[in-house]
Design a protein around this motif. Structure first.
Motif, PDB file in Angstrom:
ATOM      1  N   PHE A 133      68.817  32.324  69.005  1.00 58.53           N
ATOM      2  CA  PHE A 133      69.477  33.502  69.596  1.00 58.53           C
ATOM      3  C   PHE A 133      68.465  34.244  70.485  1.00 58.53           C
ATOM      4  CE2 PHE A 133      71.245  37.969  68.536  1.00 58.53           C
ATOM      5  CZ  PHE A 133      72.197  37.912  69.530  1.00 58.53           C
ATOM      6  N   ALA A 165      76.906  33.486  60.414  1.00 56.39           N
ATOM      7  CA  ALA A 165      76.839  34.577  59.417  1.00 56.39           C
ATOM      8  C   ALA A 165      78.010  34.457  58.440  1.00 56.39           C
ATOM      9  CB  ALA A 165      76.856  35.934  60.116  1.00 56.39           C
ATOM     10  N   HIS A 212      74.312  44.662  60.666  1.00 57.09           N
ATOM     11  CA  HIS A 212      73.752  43.488  59.979  1.00 57.09           C
ATOM     12  C   HIS A 212      73.794  43.700  58.463  1.00 57.09           C
ATOM     13  CE1 HIS A 212      72.002  43.309  64.032  1.00 57.09           C
ATOM     14  NE2 HIS A 212      71.989  41.997  63.861  1.00 57.09           N
ATOM     15  N   ILE A 250      73.522  40.718  56.038  1.00 55.65           N
ATOM     16  CA  ILE A 250      73.154  39.561  55.215  1.00 55.65           C
ATOM     17  C   ILE A 250      71.940  39.882  54.328  1.00 55.65           C
ATOM     18  CG2 ILE A 250      72.333  37.168  55.282  1.00 55.65           C
ATOM     19  CD1 ILE A 250      74.042  36.853  57.872  1.00 55.65           C
ATOM     20  N   ASP A 269      60.763  41.324  51.626  1.00 55.29           N
ATOM     21  CA  ASP A 269      61.933  40.495  51.329  1.00 55.29           C
ATOM     22  C   ASP A 269      62.567  40.918  50.007  1.00 55.29           C
ATOM     23  OD1 ASP A 269      60.605  39.218  49.181  1.00 55.29           O
ATOM     24  OD2 ASP A 269      59.736  37.724  50.512  1.00 55.29           O
TER      25      ASP A 269
END
Ligand code: B12
Length: 213
Positions: free
Chosen positions: A54, A68, A103, A105, A199
């Motif tokens: 992307f 997604a 966003h 995810i 994370d």
């Protein structure tokens, strides 16, 4: 066998093949592949490659969007495997993607892993205005506010929410954790968040640490 199935999940996700991601994720679970391996080396690995493409204009929004959607299908299958806690929650987290940002995810992975580590999680969703976070915290019983941002243009909404918490006299009632690809420890410090995690696995460890402070 394990490497092949994880590679196949990655490839199916990159094609945006929802049925393929579903079938392969089920097959990986049946074959006993571990959840972190499916998540990190299958689903997230595929999304990372899409992200790179992307960035280089090799794929465009529609392809990212279908990838997604395929990612969501895979995550829905592994989520129940995280939710085997059954004991009293160790703390409550309010989580959301900040205003201006769609966003979800990464935010959903953090939420899923927190739930799997016995946190109660209230998910405010995406594009969450400051007032909605404040409202959720005002209800009481919240230990941590976790905010996600994937856009450099939405990161400042985190700062706005922390300012609003202060103005509402709620800043000392809750710890603030921030994350998302463009967010750094330096940025977190500059907006006076209590912690930053790179994370979801680190987010869980840091959330546990925050409860001890
Ligand atoms: C998927 C995607 C989309 C999808 C989102 C679908 C969805 N349901 O989420 C769609 C197509 C909708 C989209 C739209 C856009 N996107 Co986009 N998108 C991505 C992409 C490819 C992947 C993001 C992702 O899901 N990664 C996988 C997850 C697992 O990783 P993660 O989110 O980073 O989460 C991990 C950590 O960051 C951390 N974490 C995340 N949240 C939190 C929260 C806390 C509290 C903690 C502790 C940790 C934490 O833990 C997670 C798991 O380990 C990224 C590229 C990239 N490399 O990030 C671009 C990217 C984020 N998008 C980008 C852009 C520009 C856009 C658009 C503006 C494009 C446009 N022209 O319209 C729009 C913006 C829409 C909006 N207002 O939000 C840019 C942002 C650039 C920037 N620096 O601001 C990126 C980086 C692509 C690029 N290189 O140009 N996008």
């Amino acid at each position: 066998m394990k490497d092949k199935i994880l590679n196949d999940i990655k490839a199916a996700l990159m094609r945006g093949d929802r049925a393929g991601v579903t079938a392969l994720t089920k097959a990986a679970l049946d074959a006993g592949v571990s959840i972190p391996d499916i998540l990190n080396d299958g689903l997230i690995a595929g999304m990372d490659i899409i992200g790179g493409k992307f960035k280089n204009n090799e794929v465009f929004i529609p392809e990212v969007l279908i990838a997604a959607k395929a990612m969501h299908e895979g995550m829905a299958l592994i989520e129940p495997h995280f939710l085997k806690c059954g004991i009293k929650p160790m703390g409550k987290v309010v989580i959301g993607t900040v205003k201006g940002d769609l966003h979800d995810i990464g935010k959903n992975i953090v939420s899923m892993m927190l739930k799997g580590s016995c946190f109660e999680v209230e998910d405010c969703g995406i594009d969450v205005p400051t007032e909605k976070f404040i409202e959720a915290i005002r209800k009481g019983g919240v230990d941590i506010l976790a905010m996600s941002s994937l856009l450099t243009t939405s990161m400042n909404s985190m700062k706005d929410t922390i300012s609003a918490l202060k103005a509402a006299g709620l800043r000392d009632k809750v710890k603030v954790m921030v994350g998302g690809a463009p967010v750094t420890k330096e940025f977190a410090d500059s907006i006076e968040a209590d912690c930053y995690a790179k994370d979801a696995a680190i987010a869980v460890d840091k959330a546990k640490e925050l409860l001890k402070r």
